[in-house]
Design a protein around this motif. Structure first.
Motif, PDB file in Angstrom:
ATOM      1  N   ALA A 292       0.845  -1.311   0.025  1.00  0.00           N
ATOM      2  CA  ALA A 292      -0.196   0.012   0.034  1.00  0.00           C
ATOM      3  C   ALA A 292       0.731   1.236   0.097  1.00  0.00           C
ATOM      4  CB  ALA A 292      -1.026  -0.127   1.157  1.00  0.00           C
ATOM      5  N   GLU A 293       1.907   1.220   0.794  1.00  0.00           N
ATOM      6  CA  GLU A 293       2.719   2.486   0.863  1.00  0.00           C
ATOM      7  C   GLU A 293       3.723   2.660  -0.559  1.00  0.00           C
ATOM      8  OE1 GLU A 293       4.593   5.654   3.026  1.00  0.00           O
ATOM      9  OE2 GLU A 293       2.812   4.746   2.890  1.00  0.00           O
ATOM     10  N   LEU A 294       3.705   1.758  -1.310  1.00  0.00           N
ATOM     11  CA  LEU A 294       4.476   1.721  -2.602  1.00  0.00           C
ATOM     12  C   LEU A 294       3.452   2.463  -3.593  1.00  0.00           C
ATOM     13  CD1 LEU A 294       6.497  -1.719  -2.920  1.00  0.00           C
ATOM     14  CD2 LEU A 294       7.478   0.652  -2.591  1.00  0.00           C
ATOM     15  N   ARG A 295       2.476   1.959  -3.359  1.00  0.00           N
ATOM     16  CA  ARG A 295       1.232   2.232  -4.309  1.00  0.00           C
ATOM     17  C   ARG A 295       1.047   4.123  -4.030  1.00  0.00           C
ATOM     18  NH1 ARG A 295      -1.379  -2.447  -3.562  1.00  0.00           N
ATOM     19  NH2 ARG A 295      -2.907  -1.680  -1.830  1.00  0.00           N
ATOM     20  N   ALA A 296       1.200   4.146  -2.819  1.00  0.00           N
ATOM     21  CA  ALA A 296       0.837   5.606  -2.404  1.00  0.00           C
ATOM     22  C   ALA A 296       1.999   6.503  -2.652  1.00  0.00           C
ATOM     23  CB  ALA A 296       0.682   5.863  -0.812  1.00  0.00           C
ATOM     24  N   LEU A 297       3.197   6.028  -2.703  1.00  0.00           N
ATOM     25  CA  LEU A 297       4.375   6.728  -3.212  1.00  0.00           C
ATOM     26  C   LEU A 297       4.396   6.856  -4.699  1.00  0.00           C
ATOM     27  CD1 LEU A 297       7.126   5.282  -0.959  1.00  0.00           C
ATOM     28  CD2 LEU A 297       6.461   7.514  -0.796  1.00  0.00           C
ATOM     29  N   LEU A 298       3.993   5.756  -5.389  1.00  0.00           N
ATOM     30  CA  LEU A 298       4.047   6.068  -6.928  1.00  0.00           C
ATOM     31  C   LEU A 298       2.773   7.061  -7.345  1.00  0.00           C
ATOM     32  CD1 LEU A 298       4.651   2.211  -7.590  1.00  0.00           C
ATOM     33  CD2 LEU A 298       6.156   4.161  -8.232  1.00  0.00           C
TER      34      LEU A 298
END
Length: 519
Positions: A292-298
């Motif tokens: 979820a955090e990787l998606r948010a950063l992207l």
């Protein structure tokens, strides 16, 4: 007549025996006991003394409250003023000594049971609001030289005892950090030395090493992908603050494929078949948070200082998950999974893409198993084709042979799953193509909840309860997968008399409709 309250009994059993017991527990702060789901799960393994310890509630106060309600209290820990047994002081002293000593002081002379009790006290402190940094200091002092296998067993006991999953996850992150040295080689060496001492003793150690080096074996696939993720984390970290950061982060986000395999093939099997709920309840949740955090950063509009800080933190969590997988999860699987389970997993893996690697080899025994399974299926089809009408499935509006019914269901351009009225996975169609939602054969005849990560389980329970009750006949969930809109519809299946017989989940790609109306 006196009401005898035996504290050796579970909270669930006491609540069934004495309705007023629940009221006293709620007044003490145990509000979850009023929820049937909590009472029927955690309540079955929780006792009053254990619950008081975890929540930081005085057991003496609890005993007095029960006595005021007319109970005679007996059993383990009924009064802290009672004479202690020889075994009890060591466990209780871990918490008392912890409270009276400076942060970061090592508690001496503890066996594994005592250390498990100490770990339980850390969870209670986190639950009561104490800062992670203070708890971390004591954790490092007392567990830096304790092997990972023991900590994994202690985490398992905490979860079974009703500890908050979020708090166990936080300690799990601290735990993995203990094995880190200065260089990458030191980190790996420290982690391997720590875990191999007890989690995979003797033959288990050899078995882990053998399977991770056997081309094509599921252990080999997971190990190769895990190593590739580690290398991509390093490349991504080096790119932070440069124009290449987003591209590297996007590549790293492919770890979601690997995490999905763990969620489908490893965590549920460890929990349901082998009794290890720790990885399922803790690691699975961390995996989801990382994705979820990787998606948010992207999806962020700019890479400012706050973005860089978040990116560094999620890379650290992903890096630590690499060590947990290599040195806790995979050895645990090697120690417990049977040969048949590995063969079944090898066949299931064919439905998944590889993650950050091009090839993992071929496992001869696995290929032979797949060929035998295909031949058996073909033979079954041939036999069915030769069967007369008496062997067909008779329906109110006609009859079909099992082979015809299977072919028809596989022709429907939908992913169909049926869960019966006892919440057990009973069927899904399979046309041989890769699915948006993978369904490993190990999930058949298993509770549907176990197929979902912890944070989703409650939602699934709610949806099915809504359908069972008749409050709704269907629930729609829209999402985007692989760049395409997808509709997931849950439908109550009822017989001709209207009685609930199960839930059908239907997954439909909707890109064709979008493209049609765009034309």
């Amino acid at each position: 007549m006196s009401k005898i309250l035996d504290l050796n009994k579970s909270v669930h059993d006491l609540a069934e025996e004495f309705p007023e017991f629940t009221q006293v527990m709620v007044s003490l702060g145990f509000t979850d006991i009023a929820k049937p789901a909590a009472l029927n799960t955690v309540g079955r393994v929780m006792t009053v003394p254990r619950g008081c310890s975890i929540k930081g509630i005085s057991l003496d106060d609890a005993v007095k409250a029960f006595e005021a309600a007319g109970f005679t209290v007996e059993g383990a820990g009924a009064s802290q003023d009672a004479p202690a047994t020889e075994a009890a002081p060591k466990a209780d002293a871990t918490i008392n000594q912890q409270a009276d000593t400076p942060l970061g002081t090592k508690v001496e002379g503890l066996d594994e049971a005592g250390r498990a009790k100490l770990l339980e006290s850390y969870i209670a402190r986190l639950s009561s609001g104490e800062s992670l940094e203070d708890v971390r200091a004591d954790f490092v002092a007392n567990f830096s030289d304790v092997d990972a296998g023991e900590i994994a067993r202690a985490e398992q006991g905490l979860i079974e005892g009703g500890a908050k999953i979020d708090d166990v996850q936080r300690l799990c992150d601290v735990h993995s950090a203990l094995f880190h040295g200065t260089t990458r080689e030191e980190k790996i060496a420290n982690a391997e030395e720590a875990v191999m001492g007890s989690l995979t003793q003797g033959a288990g150690d050899l078995n882990t090493r053998f399977l991770t080096n056997l081309p094509g074996h599921p252990m080999h696939v997971f190990s190769l992908e895990n190593q590739a993720i580690s290398e991509q984390i390093a490349r991504t970290r080096a790119a932070l603050g440069t124009p290449d950061a987003m591209d590297e982060l996007r590549t790293l986000s492919q770890l979601g494929v690997h995490y999905a395999k763990k969620g489908d093939l490893l965590y549920p099997v460890l929990k349901v078949r082998h009794g290890y709920s720790g990885p399922s309840d803790v690691m699975w949740g961390v995996d989801d948070e990382i994705r979820a955090e990787l998606r948010a950063l992207l999806g962020a509009k700019e890479q400012d200082a706050a973005w860089l800080e978040r990116a560094e933190k999620v890379l650290t969590r992903a890096d630590e998950m690499v060590y947990k997988e290599a040195n806790i999860l995979l050895p645990l699987c090697a120690q417990n999974f049977s040969g048949d389970e590995w063969l079944q997993m090898y066949a299931d893996l064919k439905g998944y893409d590889l993650c950050l690697i091009d090839d993992a080899g071929t496992w001869g025994a696995g290929e032979e198993y797949c060929q035998q399974r295909a031949a058996a299926a073909e033979k079954g089809t041939d036999n069915q084709d030769q069967a007369d009408a008496a062997g067909a499935v008779q329906l109110p509006t006609g009859r079909l042979t099992p082979a015809q019914l299977d072919a028809m269901l596989n022709t429907i351009p939908l992913e169909i799953t049926f869960v019966d009225d006892t919440d057990i996975n009973r069927y899904w169609n399979d046309d041989g193509e890769k699915k948006l939602f993978k369904r490993p054969s190990s999930a058949l005849d298993r509770e549907v909840w176990s197929c979902h990560p912890p944070k989703i389980q409650e939602m699934v329970r709610h949806v099915i309860a809504t359908l069972k009750s008749g409050e709704q006949d269907s629930v729609d969930i829209w999402m985007e997968k692989e760049g395409e809109p997808v509709l997931v519809r849950y439908m109550a299946v009822r017989d001709r008399e209207g009685s609930y017989v199960g839930t059908m989940e239907v997954v439909q790609r909707m890109g064709f409709a979008r493209d049609h109306f765009k034309a």
